[in-house]
Design a protein around this motif. Structure first.
Motif: not given
Length: 244
Positions: A83, A51, A92, A49, A8, A80, A88-89
């Motif tokens: 994920s 992040c 963000c 991806y 990650w 995201a 991750d979302f």
């Protein structure tokens, strides 16, 4: 878990230039936002991806509101989204609190109308409500997101299916093909091909699919032994007698 965290923080597909930007003080240099945005669109086209690099873009938007690009933000959230179950979302989203109400363009900002939809889709994935996710994703309500954004994100639907597969592998040793099909939004030959690609076996007479054993779907009893030495026991009994 350590391997996942390492991947990650530094994906093997990350170019050396991006590694330099993300790892040093240059990640806060607004002159580099174009490089990071180009890298995001590379991720959109290539199924890669990163992040941490995408979070650096959002942080630059916080520090420099004039750089804000709603299309970039939406694409970051789309990447995201898949994920899940990793956070991750939400990471963000936490960087959007101070974003400007509108971009410095003549066109309206699409993010305010799409953010609730993206959040709903993410929540459904987090809750493993995969049939509900596909129903919402294919609804008229999400038409704008599909036609303008996810259609450009190569492998988006397969990435969602990978989220579902991770959940199935963790929770099942076997599952009916019809049920799995609702999780993956696949049926018939497409579902059979997907199952074969996973290396899973399907009983043709019952339609039951066997999930290979893994550390998450195997229940193992654990026996805990506690060794108390006699001197320790004497101390406990003595202390109890004195305080009685």
């Amino acid at each position: 878990m350590a391997t996942i965290a390492s991947t990650w923080a530094s994906p093997p597909t990350r170019p050396e230039l991006i590694e330099t930007l993300v790892s040093g003080v240059d990640r806060y240099n607004p002159n580099n936002v174009g490089i990071l945005e180009d890298y995001l669109y590379h991720q959109i086209r290539s199924e890669e991806y990163d992040c941490l690099a995408n979070l650096a873009i959002l942080k630059l938007y916080q520090f420099n509101p004039d750089l804000y690009n709603p299309d970039v933000v939406i694409n970051i959230l789309i990447k995201a989204l898949t994920s899940a179950p990793f956070p991750d979302f939400n990471l963000c989203i936490s960087l959007l609190d101070e974003r400007p109400p509108s971009a410095n363009t003549d066109e309206p900002d699409p993010l305010p109308s799409l953010l609730p939809i993206l959040t709903s889709l993410y929540n459904l994935l987090q809750q493993c409500r995969f049939p509900a996710f596909w129903a919402l994703y294919k609804s008229d309500q999400v038409e704008s997101l599909r036609d303008n954004y996810t259609v450009e994100c190569v492998g988006f639907e397969d990435a969602v299916r990978e989220v579902a597969i991770r959940a199935v592998k963790a929770a099942f040793t076997s599952i009916g093909s019809e049920r799995l099909g609702t999780y993956l939004d696949l049926a018939g030959p497409e579902l059979d091909a997907y199952i074969a690609k996973l290396g899973w076996t399907k009983d043709s007479s019952t339609g039951v699919i066997s999930i290979p054993a893994n550390p998450d779907n195997q229940i193992e009893s654990t026996v805990v032994h506690e060794n108390i030495h006699l001197p320790q026991l004497v101390k406990v009994i003595t202390h109890a007698a004195q305080t009685a």
